[in-house]
Design a protein around this motif. Structure first.
Motif, PDB file in Angstrom:
ATOM      1  N   UNK A   1     130.906   3.556  44.282  1.00 18.05           N
ATOM      2  CA  UNK A   1     131.636   2.595  45.119  1.00 18.05           C
ATOM      3  C   UNK A   1     130.967   1.126  44.636  1.00 18.05           C
ATOM      4  N   UNK A   2     129.918   1.111  44.571  1.00 21.13           N
ATOM      5  CA  UNK A   2     129.306  -0.433  44.016  1.00 21.13           C
ATOM      6  C   UNK A   2     129.642  -0.679  42.762  1.00 21.13           C
ATOM      7  N   UNK A   3     129.727   0.345  41.845  1.00 26.95           N
ATOM      8  CA  UNK A   3     130.324   0.168  40.528  1.00 26.95           C
ATOM      9  C   UNK A   3     131.640  -0.535  40.369  1.00 26.95           C
ATOM     10  N   UNK A   4     132.538   0.138  41.417  1.00 27.01           N
ATOM     11  CA  UNK A   4     133.947  -0.282  41.448  1.00 27.01           C
ATOM     12  C   UNK A   4     134.008  -1.687  41.956  1.00 27.01           C
ATOM     13  N   UNK A   5     133.179  -2.196  43.047  1.00 27.24           N
ATOM     14  CA  UNK A   5     132.945  -3.560  43.499  1.00 27.24           C
ATOM     15  C   UNK A   5     132.645  -4.393  42.494  1.00 27.24           C
ATOM     16  N   UNK A   6     131.532  -3.928  41.622  1.00 26.66           N
ATOM     17  CA  UNK A   6     131.191  -4.911  40.608  1.00 26.66           C
ATOM     18  C   UNK A   6     132.143  -5.248  39.366  1.00 26.66           C
ATOM     19  N   UNK A   7     133.039  -4.111  39.177  1.00 28.15           N
ATOM     20  CA  UNK A   7     133.753  -4.074  38.291  1.00 28.15           C
ATOM     21  C   UNK A   7     134.910  -5.229  38.697  1.00 28.15           C
ATOM     22  N   UNK A   8     135.082  -5.508  39.856  1.00 30.09           N
ATOM     23  CA  UNK A   8     135.919  -6.295  40.440  1.00 30.09           C
ATOM     24  C   UNK A   8     135.520  -7.675  40.282  1.00 30.09           C
ATOM     25  N   UNK A   9     134.306  -8.096  40.656  1.00 32.26           N
ATOM     26  CA  UNK A   9     133.833  -9.260  40.390  1.00 32.26           C
ATOM     27  C   UNK A   9     133.431  -9.706  39.102  1.00 32.26           C
ATOM     28  N   UNK A  10     133.298  -8.692  38.055  1.00 31.18           N
ATOM     29  CA  UNK A  10     133.074  -9.111  36.799  1.00 31.18           C
ATOM     30  C   UNK A  10     134.371  -8.778  36.024  1.00 31.18           C
ATOM     31  N   UNK A  11     135.403  -8.618  36.458  1.00 29.65           N
ATOM     32  CA  UNK A  11     136.612  -8.263  35.536  1.00 29.65           C
ATOM     33  C   UNK A  11     137.140  -9.303  34.471  1.00 29.65           C
ATOM     34  N   UNK A  12     136.643 -10.601  34.453  1.00 28.39           N
ATOM     35  CA  UNK A  12     136.938 -11.663  33.599  1.00 28.39           C
ATOM     36  C   UNK A  12     135.987 -11.476  32.270  1.00 28.39           C
ATOM     37  N   UNK A  13     134.948 -10.304  32.512  1.00 29.76           N
ATOM     38  CA  UNK A  13     133.991 -10.432  31.104  1.00 29.76           C
ATOM     39  C   UNK A  13     134.268  -9.173  30.462  1.00 29.76           C
TER      40      UNK A  13
ATOM     41  N   UNK B   1     127.271 -18.681  34.254  1.00 33.70           N
ATOM     42  CA  UNK B   1     126.343 -18.471  33.197  1.00 33.70           C
ATOM     43  C   UNK B   1     126.492 -16.899  32.767  1.00 33.70           C
ATOM     44  N   UNK B   2     127.091 -16.114  33.297  1.00 33.26           N
ATOM     45  CA  UNK B   2     127.283 -14.581  32.700  1.00 33.26           C
ATOM     46  C   UNK B   2     128.322 -15.028  31.564  1.00 33.26           C
ATOM     47  N   UNK B   3     129.295 -15.652  32.021  1.00 34.32           N
ATOM     48  CA  UNK B   3     130.416 -16.139  30.634  1.00 34.32           C
ATOM     49  C   UNK B   3     129.579 -16.472  29.501  1.00 34.32           C
ATOM     50  N   UNK B   4     128.829 -17.639  29.586  1.00 32.56           N
ATOM     51  CA  UNK B   4     127.903 -18.200  28.659  1.00 32.56           C
ATOM     52  C   UNK B   4     127.164 -17.040  27.817  1.00 32.56           C
ATOM     53  N   UNK B   5     126.486 -16.307  28.697  1.00 32.64           N
ATOM     54  CA  UNK B   5     125.577 -15.174  27.958  1.00 32.64           C
ATOM     55  C   UNK B   5     126.511 -13.888  27.438  1.00 32.64           C
TER      56      UNK B   5
END
Length: 193
Positions: free
Chosen positions: A12-24, A185-189
């Protein structure tokens, strides 16, 4: 496409993080089931760092971890890092907070989410903390969410987390705030991963 290990065994947490990080342009993977990281930190950020670092070293991949919970001012910051272990169920945890607060007039509280990203060698590349200020009600309101959501009232929105839609909660929650702070910062990294 780079693989980043999410320092959790919870799908469930993996799915949630995928939502937050979908632009990466990342592939997110769960940590190995047999890899356990003991959360011995005194703060949310210490626990997030510890989980990200240990999982990164064990898997030899970049790893991201979060640690979050409720901090009630009149209870000296409790339940804090023990939020998930403050009782045997959500109802137990809510009842304990309400019992310990009693008729205390100072109901100020905040949800905190700390996030850390570790390199494969275990060093921390990025970290942040998101905070959502609110207050503890004397009884639960709403049926959505989980954990302490029914008693956590967000003044700016005039409702509890349990009364918010998933989209509203994602926008105003401590986790949403933390990822919003971290994403540039994640996008830059992203090119280094």
């Amino acid at each position: 496409m780079a693989t980043v290990v999410v320092a959790t065994g919870n799908p469930g947490k993996l799915t949630e993080l995928k939502d937050y990080l979908q632009t990466l342009d990342w592939t997110l993977a769960l940590k190995p089931q047999d890899l356990e990281v003991e959360e011995t930190g005194k703060t949310f950020i210490e626990n997030a760092r510890m989980k990200a670092s240990e999982v990164a070293i064990a898997t030899q991949n970049w790893a991201i971890a979060d640690d979050s919970g409720l901090s009630v001012m009149a209870l000296g910051g409790a339940p804090g890092v023990y939020s998930a272990r403050y009782g045997h169920s959500d109802a137990d945890r809510i009842n304990r907070v309400l019992r310990e607060l009693g008729d205390e007039p100072d109901r100020r509280a905040e949800f905190v989410c700390a996030i850390a990203l570790a390199r494969p060698d275990g060093t921390i590349a990025l970290e942040t903390e998101g905070r959502c200020p609110g207050a503890i009600l004397t009884a639960g309101q709403g049926v959505g969410g989980f954990g302490y959501d029914p008693i956590f009232y967000v003044r700016s929105q005039g409702k509890t987390f349990a009364e918010m839609t998933p989209t509203e909660k994602e926008k105003y929650s401590h986790r949403g705030i933390a990822f919003e702070q971290l994403l540039p910062a994640l996008k830059q990294l992203e090119m280094d991963i």
